[in-house]
Design an enzyme around this catalytic site. Sequence first.
Site, mmCIF file in Angstrom:
data_model
loop_
_atom_site.group_PDB
_atom_site.id
_atom_site.type_symbol
_atom_site.label_atom_id
_atom_site.label_comp_id
_atom_site.label_asym_id
_atom_site.label_seq_id
_atom_site.Cartn_x
_atom_site.Cartn_y
_atom_site.Cartn_z
ATOM 1 N N ASP A 76 -23.710 39.107 -19.352
ATOM 2 C CA ASP A 76 -23.525 39.647 -20.701
ATOM 3 C C ASP A 76 -24.784 40.407 -21.113
ATOM 4 O O ASP A 76 -25.736 39.835 -21.628
ATOM 5 C CB ASP A 76 -23.245 38.518 -21.686
ATOM 6 C CG ASP A 76 -22.858 39.052 -23.066
ATOM 7 O OD1 ASP A 76 -23.141 40.230 -23.355
ATOM 8 O OD2 ASP A 76 -22.277 38.284 -23.844
ATOM 9 N N HIS B 210 -28.543 40.893 -27.898
ATOM 10 C CA HIS B 210 -29.243 39.666 -27.537
ATOM 11 C C HIS B 210 -30.637 39.909 -26.959
ATOM 12 O O HIS B 210 -31.299 38.950 -26.552
ATOM 13 C CB HIS B 210 -28.397 38.877 -26.540
ATOM 14 C CG HIS B 210 -26.990 38.686 -27.006
ATOM 15 N ND1 HIS B 210 -26.675 37.962 -28.125
ATOM 16 C CD2 HIS B 210 -25.804 39.171 -26.521
ATOM 17 C CE1 HIS B 210 -25.353 37.976 -28.302
ATOM 18 N NE2 HIS B 210 -24.812 38.705 -27.351
#
Length: 287
Positions: free
Chosen positions: A188, A193
Amino acid sequence: MPVDTARALAAAPRTTEITWTPEDVQLYHLGIGAGVPATDPRELRYTLESRLHVLPSFATVAGGGAPGVIAALSMPGVDVDLAGVLHGGQSLRVHRPLPVRAAATRTDRITAVHDKGKAAVLVLRSDAADGDGPLWTAEAQVYVRGEGGWGGDRGPSADAREEQGAPDRTVERPVREDQALLYRLTGDLNPLHADPGFARRAGFDRPVLHGLCTYGMTLKAVVDTLLDGDVTRVRSWTARFTGVTYPGETLRIRMWLGDGTVRVAVGAVERGDAPVLAGATVEFTRG
């Protein structure tokens, strides 16, 4: 509008061949905080190849590639800005224990598009099977902010129940400062993030932890605390992502044990137990 409901629902399922190895499983377990203390026999079940067991939430990253949120955005009929997207919830049902090494087929399709007024919610279903039969069925709920309001079906209401009484068990799990940077190596690579500039564009002060990392950390805590560390007892794991976790925070995980179920609530300690996961339930078999 950017979400063409009719086209998304009519699109043919997308089939992908996936594989994974013990090293992929070990990386995932490390990404959700396993291996502390490094020599603890209970942790070696997650980190040492000679005694490796697979936590069922590994299914959310098995095979690498785009995770559920990004996979949903690549489906026909969906053309939206990643900065306006949030992972709203995840459910997983395992049909048998996951092997440490496998070649499997995963089939993805959008099964619903809900109109929540201020957002559209895409439901992406993923089914995986290998030569021995079905492995898991997962559903990711993907919130697309600003794309609701067309008069469509609102879909099911969120479970707003609050647990009554004191939890049966409460544990705290620290989130490392570099947790998101490690977890994103499982596949991911959403810049939300890791990239402070992208995080600000998405409405956050700084990068946030992957919801699926919190999801995995929480399931591990339940397995280790109430299921004797036996990953094969888990049958399903469902949770709504009601808030974010920031790297460096501490998760407070409260558990209420029922008959074959564990209800779970997760909050961020440093922000006054601000809700992170809610409507969360683990179904399990008796040991």
